[in-house]
Design an enzyme around this catalytic site. Structure first.
Site, PDB file in Angstrom:
ATOM      1  N   ASN A   9       1.831 123.890  34.624  1.00  0.00           N
ATOM      2  CA  ASN A   9       1.877 123.334  36.097  1.00  0.00           C
ATOM      3  C   ASN A   9       1.871 121.623  36.033  1.00  0.00           C
ATOM      4  O   ASN A   9       0.893 121.053  35.712  1.00  0.00           O
ATOM      5  CB  ASN A   9       0.741 123.803  36.896  1.00  0.00           C
ATOM      6  N   LYS A  11       2.278 119.565  38.174  1.00  0.00           N
ATOM      7  CA  LYS A  11       1.536 119.039  39.475  1.00  0.00           C
ATOM      8  C   LYS A  11       2.466 117.939  39.996  1.00  0.00           C
ATOM      9  O   LYS A  11       3.776 118.039  39.781  1.00  0.00           O
ATOM     10  CB  LYS A  11       0.313 118.529  39.087  1.00  0.00           C
ATOM     11  N   HIS A  95      -2.828 127.286  44.706  1.00  0.00           N
ATOM     12  CA  HIS A  95      -3.698 126.478  43.829  1.00  0.00           C
ATOM     13  C   HIS A  95      -4.783 125.857  44.406  1.00  0.00           C
ATOM     14  O   HIS A  95      -4.786 125.394  45.553  1.00  0.00           O
ATOM     15  CB  HIS A  95      -2.547 125.511  43.191  1.00  0.00           C
ATOM     16  N   GLU A  97      -5.919 122.957  44.271  1.00  0.00           N
ATOM     17  CA  GLU A  97      -5.786 121.688  45.047  1.00  0.00           C
ATOM     18  C   GLU A  97      -4.965 121.707  46.442  1.00  0.00           C
ATOM     19  O   GLU A  97      -5.244 120.989  47.246  1.00  0.00           O
ATOM     20  CB  GLU A  97      -4.666 120.816  44.098  1.00  0.00           C
ATOM     21  N   GLU A 167      -8.925 129.847  37.763  1.00  0.00           N
ATOM     22  CA  GLU A 167      -8.974 128.601  37.470  1.00  0.00           C
ATOM     23  C   GLU A 167     -10.224 128.069  38.277  1.00  0.00           C
ATOM     24  O   GLU A 167     -10.484 127.700  39.423  1.00  0.00           O
ATOM     25  CB  GLU A 167      -7.773 127.795  38.036  1.00  0.00           C
ATOM     26  N   GLY A 173      -8.759 119.707  35.022  1.00  0.00           N
ATOM     27  CA  GLY A 173      -8.359 118.128  35.109  1.00  0.00           C
ATOM     28  C   GLY A 173      -9.721 117.521  34.659  1.00  0.00           C
ATOM     29  O   GLY A 173      -9.852 116.102  34.737  1.00  0.00           O
ATOM     30  N   SER A 212      -8.044 123.047  31.924  1.00  0.00           N
ATOM     31  CA  SER A 212      -8.366 122.177  30.811  1.00  0.00           C
ATOM     32  C   SER A 212      -7.994 122.894  29.432  1.00  0.00           C
ATOM     33  O   SER A 212      -8.559 122.793  28.468  1.00  0.00           O
ATOM     34  CB  SER A 212      -9.646 121.380  30.639  1.00  0.00           C
ATOM     35  N   GLY A 234      -2.629 119.262  32.605  1.00  0.00           N
ATOM     36  CA  GLY A 234      -2.470 118.065  31.872  1.00  0.00           C
ATOM     37  C   GLY A 234      -1.716 118.120  30.869  1.00  0.00           C
ATOM     38  O   GLY A 234      -0.887 117.444  30.366  1.00  0.00           O
TER      39      GLY A 234
HETATM   40  P1  PGA Z   1      -5.512 121.247  33.927  1.00  0.00           P
HETATM   41  O1  PGA Z   1      -5.015 121.958  35.171  1.00  0.00           O
HETATM   42  O2  PGA Z   1      -5.044 122.115  32.625  1.00  0.00           O
HETATM   43  O3  PGA Z   1      -5.121 119.814  34.058  1.00  0.00           O
HETATM   44  O4  PGA Z   1      -7.228 121.231  33.937  1.00  0.00           O
HETATM   45  C1  PGA Z   1      -4.994 123.087  35.221  1.00  0.00           C
HETATM   46  C2  PGA Z   1      -4.289 123.650  36.793  1.00  0.00           C
HETATM   47  O5  PGA Z   1      -4.814 123.065  37.881  1.00  0.00           O
HETATM   48  O6  PGA Z   1      -3.251 124.333  37.019  1.00  0.00           O
END
Ligand code: PGA
Length: 251
Positions: A9, A11, A95, A97, A167, A173, A212, A234
């Site tokens: 992803n 983002k 998601h 977010e 998640e 993140g 993460s 990330g």
């Molecule tokens: P992250 O994000 O690996 O940066 O923690 C995962 C996601 O939001 O899909």
């Protein structure tokens, strides 16, 4: 046996130049062929990524889609049919977010999920609890409520052409990863919940872990019985790291 999946992803990251670099890096990777691999760039980069990764094992997905399929008066939105037309195969739905920052409601998420499937995209339904909810002991209730929204509205069979990503919001993140055991507990509960409605659908459903994930922890997470791969934020912006995560899922 469920075929593992690793999804990146991206983002709201990238410029045409940095995306070209990432495509170049991914093209250099030895990627396993016994798993599904997908990346999810921002919508304005989809065409560039579809072209740049054509002929590779990597599928392309979008990070969101409109509540309506087809075309019409819905300013600012991109429909699942349009995503399919530019070469997408999958789309992230719900998601955290989008749920927490953009205000996607359960009703909108159900409509987006349905629109994705009408167009022929595979929805990757994201679920997960916040830190407050985990500390209040509400993790399973929250995740089950998010799943039930879709199942109650559309029927459990829709999950036979979908993917679920667990998640935990507190792990996204933040560098905090759920331990393999913590993640496995929730994945097993998700599968058991769905098995209560349809054992075959539950047995075949891929449930990805996200939060993460990196090369250093991927193998331990993916080694758990109900973790079928990862949704990587990330770490997916680095081709070497993402390649290593894919290889951790592939053997
Ligand atoms: P992250 O994000 O690996 O940066 O923690 C995962 C996601 O939001 O899909």
């Amino acid at each position: 046996m469920r075929r593992p999946m690793v999804a990146g992803n991206w983002k709201m990251h990238g410029t045409r130049a940095s995306v070209a670099e990432l495509i170049g890096g991914l093209n250099q990777q030895a990627l396993p062929v016994d798993i599904d691999i997908a990346v999810f760039p921002v919508s304005v980069h989809l065409g560039q990524v579809v072209e740049g990764l054509s002929g590779t094992v990597v599928s392309i997905g979008a990070q969101d889609c409109a509540v309506e399929t087809g075309q019409g008066a819905l300013t600012g939105e991109v429909s699942s049919e349009q995503l399919l037309d530019v070469g997408c195969k999958l789309v992230l739905i719900g998601h955290s977010e989008r749920r927490l920052i953009l205000g996607d409601s359960e009703e909108q998420i159900v409509r987006k999920f349905a629109a994705a499937q009408v167009a022929g995209l595979v929805p990757v339904l994201c679920v997960g609890e916040t830190l407050e909810q985990r500390e209040a002991g509400e993790t399973l209730a929250v995740v089950e409520r998010q799943l039930d929204s879709v199942i109650d509205a559309l029927g459990v069979a829709v999950l036979s052409s979908a993917v679920v990503a667990y998640e935990p919001v507190w792990a996204i993140g933040t560098g905090l990863t759920a331990s393999p055991e913590q993640a496995q507990d929730v994945h097993a509960a998700i599968r058991a919940r769905i098995a209560g409605k349809d054992a075959d659908v539950a047995g075949a459903l891929r449930i990805l872990y996200g939060g993460s994930v990196k090369a250093a922890n991927a193998a331990d997470l993916f080694g758990m019985p109900d973790i079928d791969g990862g949704l990587v934020g990330g770490a997916s912006l680095n081709a070497d790291e993402f390649g290593a995560i894919c290889r951790a899922a592939g053997n």
